[in-house]
Design a protein around this motif. Sequence first.
Motif, mmCIF file in Angstrom:
data_model
loop_
_atom_site.group_PDB
_atom_site.id
_atom_site.type_symbol
_atom_site.label_atom_id
_atom_site.label_comp_id
_atom_site.label_asym_id
_atom_site.label_seq_id
_atom_site.Cartn_x
_atom_site.Cartn_y
_atom_site.Cartn_z
ATOM 1 N N GLU A 154 52.077 72.140 -21.752
ATOM 2 C CA GLU A 154 52.913 73.622 -21.748
ATOM 3 C C GLU A 154 53.486 74.376 -22.754
ATOM 4 O O GLU A 154 53.521 75.669 -22.863
ATOM 5 C CB GLU A 154 54.371 73.154 -20.730
ATOM 6 N N GLU A 155 53.629 73.643 -23.779
ATOM 7 C CA GLU A 155 54.420 74.352 -25.009
ATOM 8 C C GLU A 155 53.162 75.442 -25.575
ATOM 9 O O GLU A 155 53.677 76.320 -26.343
ATOM 10 C CB GLU A 155 54.891 73.531 -26.243
ATOM 11 N N GLU A 156 51.993 75.270 -25.006
ATOM 12 C CA GLU A 156 50.806 75.993 -25.845
ATOM 13 C C GLU A 156 50.635 77.207 -25.205
ATOM 14 O O GLU A 156 49.487 77.970 -25.431
ATOM 15 C CB GLU A 156 49.470 75.398 -26.208
ATOM 16 N N ASP A 158 54.072 83.985 -20.248
ATOM 17 C CA ASP A 158 53.628 84.391 -18.775
ATOM 18 C C ASP A 158 52.773 83.201 -17.989
ATOM 19 O O ASP A 158 52.271 83.366 -16.905
ATOM 20 C CB ASP A 158 52.796 85.669 -18.660
ATOM 21 N N GLY A 159 52.541 81.999 -18.916
ATOM 22 C CA GLY A 159 51.953 80.920 -17.972
ATOM 23 C C GLY A 159 50.636 80.720 -18.632
ATOM 24 O O GLY A 159 49.836 79.919 -18.163
ATOM 25 N N LEU A 160 49.875 82.124 -19.011
ATOM 26 C CA LEU A 160 48.612 81.959 -19.270
ATOM 27 C C LEU A 160 48.216 81.131 -20.624
ATOM 28 O O LEU A 160 48.955 80.943 -21.577
ATOM 29 C CB LEU A 160 47.938 83.400 -19.503
ATOM 30 N N ALA A 161 47.328 80.664 -20.753
ATOM 31 C CA ALA A 161 46.523 79.712 -21.912
ATOM 32 C C ALA A 161 45.752 80.904 -22.906
ATOM 33 O O ALA A 161 45.422 81.997 -22.331
ATOM 34 C CB ALA A 161 45.640 78.771 -21.423
ATOM 35 N N ARG A 162 45.650 80.527 -24.016
ATOM 36 C CA ARG A 162 44.831 81.375 -24.954
ATOM 37 C C ARG A 162 43.380 81.916 -24.416
ATOM 38 O O ARG A 162 43.184 82.928 -24.281
ATOM 39 C CB ARG A 162 44.576 80.553 -26.140
ATOM 40 N N ARG A 163 42.738 80.843 -23.596
ATOM 41 C CA ARG A 163 41.437 80.951 -23.237
ATOM 42 C C ARG A 163 41.349 82.213 -22.014
ATOM 43 O O ARG A 163 40.383 83.055 -22.170
ATOM 44 C CB ARG A 163 40.952 79.813 -22.509
#
Lengths: 178, 131
Positions: free
Chosen positions: A83-85, A89-94
């Motif tokens: 979660e900390e990454e 808005d909840g989206l991951a980098r990918r």
Amino acid sequence: MTAPVVSSPALEQVLARARELIDQWRDEDCGTPTVKDFCRYAAALNDGEYIRRARAMEADGRPVEAPALFLAATMSWEDGPPEEELRPDGLARRESPCTEGLPVRQVHGGQSVRLVRPPVAGTRITATRAVVSARHKHGRSGEFVLLGVRTRFLSPDGSELTSVDETIVVLDATGGDR
Amino acid sequence: MTAPAAGTECPPRRYAHTSVQLFRFSAVSWNAHRIHYDAAFAASEGFPDTVVQSTLHGETLSRNALEWAGPGARLESVAWRNVATAVAGEQLIWAATVSSVEGARVRLDARILKADGSECVTGTVEVTLAG
């Protein structure tokens, strides 16, 4: 014709990053989906009939095909991230190509999905994905960037199962030109 | 079903996505975007409730088309554009018109409409009817 001027520094950055990434294809291992994966997906769509049919075919030792849009609808095949990454808005980098650290928000503009061959439970699947276009636009609500992302899902022999073109709309989150 | 003629209107279908379905669809599709399950966050982005996923709209467009096409029909392609946002509990209408027919392959212009008739999603669905 002169290209429209980008007034948002954040969107200018998104465009610059996207143009660096265009046509740089990256592979992602989707693993080996199981009948349970397919049935859970169907359950979220309230498709009890698929689940009954799939489990019966599995019990008979017959191959079980995925729900048609199973590959296209799954947003990520990564294990994480924690979660900390995630972005605020909840989206991951990918899921947020070219926008890391920038004051922008993004929404899905739409998709085009071509189904070639259904994936079968127990078969390893690879996705290969790239940004294929980046365009700056002015609309009624201000300026935005349209990112085109293409994903091709492949079976172990390299043949295509599903091809997905999606459009991501990136907006300046600071209010700038909006 | 027998092959329909171009211009045929499909019977509209009315439905709503519950907030539970939005959460479950986000979970199963590994979509952690908070607008889909966190109503307070969705409100901070200007939405009245949690937002229906784009890919769930794609499912709705195609599943209704397949149901209309009858048993054994197969989905060939689907494409859609999100025109407006839909939220949990909102009454929506699936509507479609046959745009072309080539043998068993039928192409539909499909739409998801809001209760007031305005467009939420527009797209096309191609299905092959069972032989």
